[in-house]
Motif scaffolding. Sequence first.
Motif, mmCIF file in Angstrom:
data_model
loop_
_atom_site.group_PDB
_atom_site.id
_atom_site.type_symbol
_atom_site.label_atom_id
_atom_site.label_comp_id
_atom_site.label_asym_id
_atom_site.label_seq_id
_atom_site.Cartn_x
_atom_site.Cartn_y
_atom_site.Cartn_z
ATOM 1 N N MET A 1 8.981 6.467 5.590
ATOM 2 C CA MET A 1 9.458 5.818 6.795
ATOM 3 C C MET A 1 9.749 4.359 6.517
ATOM 4 O O MET A 1 9.041 3.708 5.763
ATOM 5 C CB MET A 1 8.388 5.914 7.890
ATOM 6 N N CYS A 2 10.763 3.867 7.167
ATOM 7 C CA CYS A 2 11.129 2.480 7.023
ATOM 8 C C CYS A 2 10.344 1.631 7.997
ATOM 9 O O CYS A 2 9.899 2.088 9.021
ATOM 10 C CB CYS A 2 12.625 2.273 7.259
ATOM 11 N N PRO A 3 10.191 0.353 7.701
ATOM 12 C CA PRO A 3 9.496 -0.518 8.627
ATOM 13 C C PRO A 3 10.280 -0.695 9.893
ATOM 14 O O PRO A 3 11.489 -0.605 9.924
ATOM 15 C CB PRO A 3 9.387 -1.831 7.846
ATOM 16 N N SER A 291 -2.445 -3.767 0.478
ATOM 17 C CA SER A 291 -1.357 -4.162 -0.414
ATOM 18 C C SER A 291 -0.814 -2.926 -1.119
ATOM 19 O O SER A 291 -1.401 -1.842 -1.047
ATOM 20 C CB SER A 291 -1.853 -5.186 -1.448
ATOM 21 N N PHE A 292 0.316 -3.098 -1.791
ATOM 22 C CA PHE A 292 0.864 -2.005 -2.595
ATOM 23 C C PHE A 292 1.465 -2.590 -3.867
ATOM 24 O O PHE A 292 1.942 -3.732 -3.899
ATOM 25 C CB PHE A 292 1.922 -1.207 -1.817
ATOM 26 N N LYS A 323 5.714 1.559 0.256
ATOM 27 C CA LYS A 323 6.011 0.356 1.029
ATOM 28 C C LYS A 323 6.181 0.701 2.507
ATOM 29 O O LYS A 323 5.745 -0.059 3.385
ATOM 30 C CB LYS A 323 7.267 -0.319 0.499
ATOM 31 N N ALA A 324 6.795 1.835 2.789
ATOM 32 C CA ALA A 324 6.981 2.234 4.182
ATOM 33 C C ALA A 324 5.642 2.442 4.876
ATOM 34 O O ALA A 324 5.439 2.021 6.018
ATOM 35 C CB ALA A 324 7.819 3.509 4.249
ATOM 36 N N PHE A 325 4.708 3.084 4.173
ATOM 37 C CA PHE A 325 3.383 3.290 4.772
ATOM 38 C C PHE A 325 2.653 1.960 4.940
ATOM 39 O O PHE A 325 1.981 1.723 5.951
ATOM 40 C CB PHE A 325 2.554 4.246 3.918
ATOM 41 N N TRP A 326 2.794 1.075 3.960
ATOM 42 C CA TRP A 326 2.169 -0.247 4.061
ATOM 43 C C TRP A 326 2.703 -1.004 5.274
ATOM 44 O O TRP A 326 1.960 -1.636 6.021
ATOM 45 C CB TRP A 326 2.430 -1.031 2.778
ATOM 46 N N LYS A 327 4.006 -0.913 5.518
ATOM 47 C CA LYS A 327 4.596 -1.620 6.646
ATOM 48 C C LYS A 327 4.083 -1.081 7.981
ATOM 49 O O LYS A 327 3.777 -1.847 8.905
ATOM 50 C CB LYS A 327 6.124 -1.522 6.587
#
Length: 1046
Positions: A1-3, A291-292, A323-327
Amino acid sequence: MCPQHSKRKWPAAVTVKMADVELMHHSPQTAGARLGSQENTGISTLEPGQKPPHSPSGKLVPIKVHLLDDTQEVYEVPLKAPGKYLLDLICQNLNLIESDYFALEFLDHRKVMVWLDLLKPIVKQVRRPRHVVMRFVVKFFPPDHAQLQEELTRYLFALQIKQDLASGRMTCNDSSAALLVSHIVQSEIGDFDEALIREHLEKNKYVPQQEALEDKIAEFHRRHVGHTPAASDYQLLEIARRLETYGIRQHCAKDREGTKINLSVSHAGIIVFQGNNKINSFNWAKVRKLSFKRKRFLIKFRPEMNSCQDTLEFSMASRDSCKAFWKICVEYHAFFRLFEEPKPKPKPILFSRGSSFRFSGRTQKQLLDYVKEGGYKKIQFERKHSKMRSIQSLPEQPTLVPKQSGEKSASTGAPSPSQRKDLGVSQSSAEDRVEQKSPSPSSSPKRDRQEETARDKVHQAKAQREPQNAGSLVCSPHVSELSLNSQVGPGVQNLSLSPRLSPDGKQHSPLMTPLLTDAACVKTDDEEEMRRKRFPADKAYFIAKEVSTTERTYLKDLEVITSCFQSAVAKDDVMPEPLKTLLFSNFNPLYKFHTGFLKEIEQRLALWEGRSNAHIKGDYQRIGDVMLKNLRSMKQLTLHLQKHSEILMELEKAIQNSRRLEAVCREFEQQKVCYLPLNIFFLRPLHRLMHYKQILERLCKHYPPTHVDFRDSRAALAEVAEMAAQLHGTMIKMENFQKLVELKRDLIGIDNLVIPGREFIRQGCLSKLSAKGLQQRMFFLFNDILLYTSRGLTASNQFKVHGQIPLYGMTIEESEDEWSLPHCFTLNGQRQSIIVAASAQVEMDKWIEDLQMAVDLAQQCNGSTSELMTPSPSDGPPKSPDETSVEHESEDDLSASRTSLERQSPHRGNTTMHVCWHRNTSVSMVDYSIAVENQLSGNLLRKFKNSNGWQKLWVVFTNFCLFFYKSHQDNHPLASLPLLGYSVTIPAESDNIHKDYVFKLQFKSHVYFFRAESEYTFERWMEVIRSATSSATRTRLLSRKESHAY
C-alpha cells in the motif's frame, strides 16, 4: 500500500510562511470551509514546509469512485488536482462531516491495492485515470464506535464491516458472525419475518458459507424486534470492534527465524498474526522508533519496557511493501496518539538522509474537538439497502449525538463529545466499561419521556440505575455472551481508557490492563456524603460489612467451580466419573451452605442500617450471633474441606493421563470468568476459614468484654480457630503443590518438577552475566535447586529453562567490587558458577537471605535432589568457578527471548511470574502465604491523576492484583491492575485531593486515587495493598509454618 494522509479541510485562503516571504494561496471552498471549520494547512510529505498543492484549472478528467453502499459515482476533477481535491468532493457530496476516518484506494499498474496520496497530483499516481475505479473506504478504525458522533459516519462504518465480513478480511467464530449478520439484516429489512429473512438471505451473501449459519442468524434476528437501522448499526459496530481482525489489513512478512507471519497496525499499536490468529502485539507505549532498511522492518523498544530485547526485525517481500507498511504505521500512530499534527523537520541544506515522510492532516483529537464545537445542521440521508429512510435529526429534536456535559439524550447510546473531554486522543479500548446506562435509539418519544421520568425518580432515590427498555441497544443475552463484558445491562455505554495511554496521559506499563475511565460517570460525592450520614458509623458495622463483601466474592469463586467448570467438563464428558463425583459432591454442598450464609449476613446488615421496618435499635447491631450459628453448622462440612487436597491431586493425575481433559482445563482457564489459575479456586474454601478467623479477631479486639456481642463473637472465633487448626497443615501443603503445578505448566525444558519433598521458595528477575553482557533471566528457587529461565518460543508465554544449579554445596559471595556491577553476587555451585545482579539492594538482600536458607536446608538433606533437565553431552566435566565465572549461552537460547511469536494469552500474560518479569522484581512463598490471608473486596471510588470526578467500582484484591468490576454481580472483571512494584501512600498536598479516606497508588508515572467509605475500610485497603507491594521476610513464613496461632 502506498502512503496517504489524513484529510484536512482547507479554508478559502491559506497563509504559509516560507523563509521571509508570505505566500497567499486560493483554493476552491470545500465541505469543511462551507461548514465554517477553522483549520490549518496540510503538510507536504515530500518537502516539509512546502505550501499545499493547489487545484489548477484546466482539462477535467472523469474518475469513477466506488462507494461503500456499492454504488458508483463519476467525479470530474482537474487533471493536475491533488488527491485531497477528489476526496473533498466525495465528502461534500455525501455531506460527511467526520471525513478524516476515510480514504481512497485503487489498483495500481502492478495490480496492488494502494492508497491515494492526498497531497500528490492524481495524474502522478494513476497512469490512466479514466480506466481506474477508486474505492472510498474506511482507513482509520477508532477503538470505540461511540467516538463516531454522526449517524452517517456509523452507517458508513457498518457498510465497511459488511464488506469486510463478505470478503473474509474480518474473521470470527460462527456465533459472532451470525450475530453480526442478524444486525445487518435488521437494518435492511426491519423486524423478523420468517419467510422474508429466508428469502433475503438467499439473495444476499454476507459471510462465506452462510448457508450453515442461516438458522442461527434467524434466531438472533428474532431478538432484535424494534431496533431501528441506526440502533442496528450501533450494535454491529459494538460487536465488531471486539474482534481481533476489526479494521485489520494484513501485510505478509517473516520474522527473524523465517516463520511466515502477517503484520498489521491498529489504533493501539502493531499486531502480529499467523493466519487469522493474533499471536502478539506491540503497544505504541512500548515502541521507541519505527524504521525500515530495504525490505527489513524494524521496531525499536523503550529500554525500560524490555531490557533484553531492544529491536525486533521483520522481513517483507520488497522495499516498496516495507515502506508502505512503515508509512501506514506512522499515520496510525500520529492520528490516534498525537494531539495535533506533527511539525515538519527543517529541510537539510546539503543532503537528506532517510524518508521525509510525515503525517499530514487532522488527528483524531482535532477531529473530535471540531465535531464537538461545530454548529452544523444535520442532513437527511438515504440507506440504499434499507427499507426505511434514516434521518439525522435537527438539533432541537432527539438525536443520535448526545447532549453536552452530562445531559442525557433520550434516544442515544453514545457519549457526548464533552463527556469524553478527558480522553483526548486516548480513547476507549475493547475491554472497559463505565457504570452509565441510557436508552436506545429505537425508543419512541413517548417511551423516551416515560423512561426519563423513571430515571429521574431512580436517581432521586440514589439507587442503581437499570432502566428496562425493550428497545435497548443491548437487549439480546447473546450480545453479552459474545462481548468482553458479559454483564453489560441494557443500554450500557462503552467508555474506557485506551491501552495506549495511562489516565494521566503517560505511557502504560506493559502489564497494565486498561482501566475504566471516569469520563461521563456520575459524580458521587454528594451521594456518598448523604450515605455516610445515613448508615451506622460504628467500626463493628464495617467489620460486619467486610464479612458480607468478601463473602460475595467467595461465593462467586465457588460458582466458577460449581457452575462454569462443571458445565465445561460435562459438555465434553472428558473427566472420569469418580473424579467428577468427588469434586462436585464436595463443592456443591459448600456453595449451598454459603449462599444461605450470605443471605443471613445481608439481612442482618439491612436491619443494622435501618432498611427494615423490623429494625429495633440495639437488638440487631451485631454480627457475632450470625457468625456463631453458621460456623457451628459449617463444622459439619469439615469432611468436605479435608478432601480438597485429594481433589487437587486427583485432578492433576487425571490431567496427566488425558490430553482431552488437559485441553478442556486449559481452555477453561482462558475464559474471563476464570480470572485466576484454576487450581487456586480449589483452595478457596481453606483460605476462607482464615478470613473468618482474622475478621473475628478484629471484632473481638474492638468489642469491650461487656459488649452484648462479645461472647458470641469470641465463641465463633473459637469454632473457626479449631477448624483452621485441623486444616492448616493440609492448606500449607496444598499451596505448595498448587504452586509447583502452576510452575510446571509455565516452564518448558524440565521433566520432574513436582516431586515429594520439594518446596517452592522464591521467583523473580535477576540479570545474569554472560559473554554477551547482562541478560535478563527469571530465577526459580526451591529447597533443593535453583533454575534460571528466559521467555520462551511459545504461544503461551512460557519460560524456557536455560540451566539448573543444585543447592547442595553452594556458596554465595557478594562480588560488586570484583565485577563493578551494583547489587552483584556470585553463586558457586559444585559444577558451575554464575554471576547475577539484582535491580536494587533490597532485592539483593531478599535473594541472598532466601538462598542461604535454602542452601542450609539442602545441607541438612545431604543434597538429595533430582535432575530436572537432561544434561547435555557438551556439559562436560565439572568446571571450576574461574572457568565458569562468565557463562556462554548459545544464540538459540538468547533468541528465545526475542521472538516475535510470543503471544499475550488471556490471563497467562498477567500472572505473577510475568509481572515479576516486566517489573524486574521477585516474590517469595512468604508473600504468597500473606497474600492468601490479605484478601479484600468492596466498593471504592476511583479517580485518575488529571480527572475531575470519582467513579464507583467493585474492587477485589487477591493474588497481588486489583480486579475491577462494574458491580459485585458481574461474573468476571473488566480490568485488572497488578500491584507488584506499586507504592501505596496518602495523597500529598500537591495532589489536590480534598477528601477523606483516600489512598494513592503509584508506579513510575502511573497514579491512581482510591477513596474508601470509612476509616476502617480505608485502613484495611491500605493494609492489604501494602502486603502486596512490600515483601515479607523469611522469618514470617517460618513462624507461620511452625507456630501459627490458632
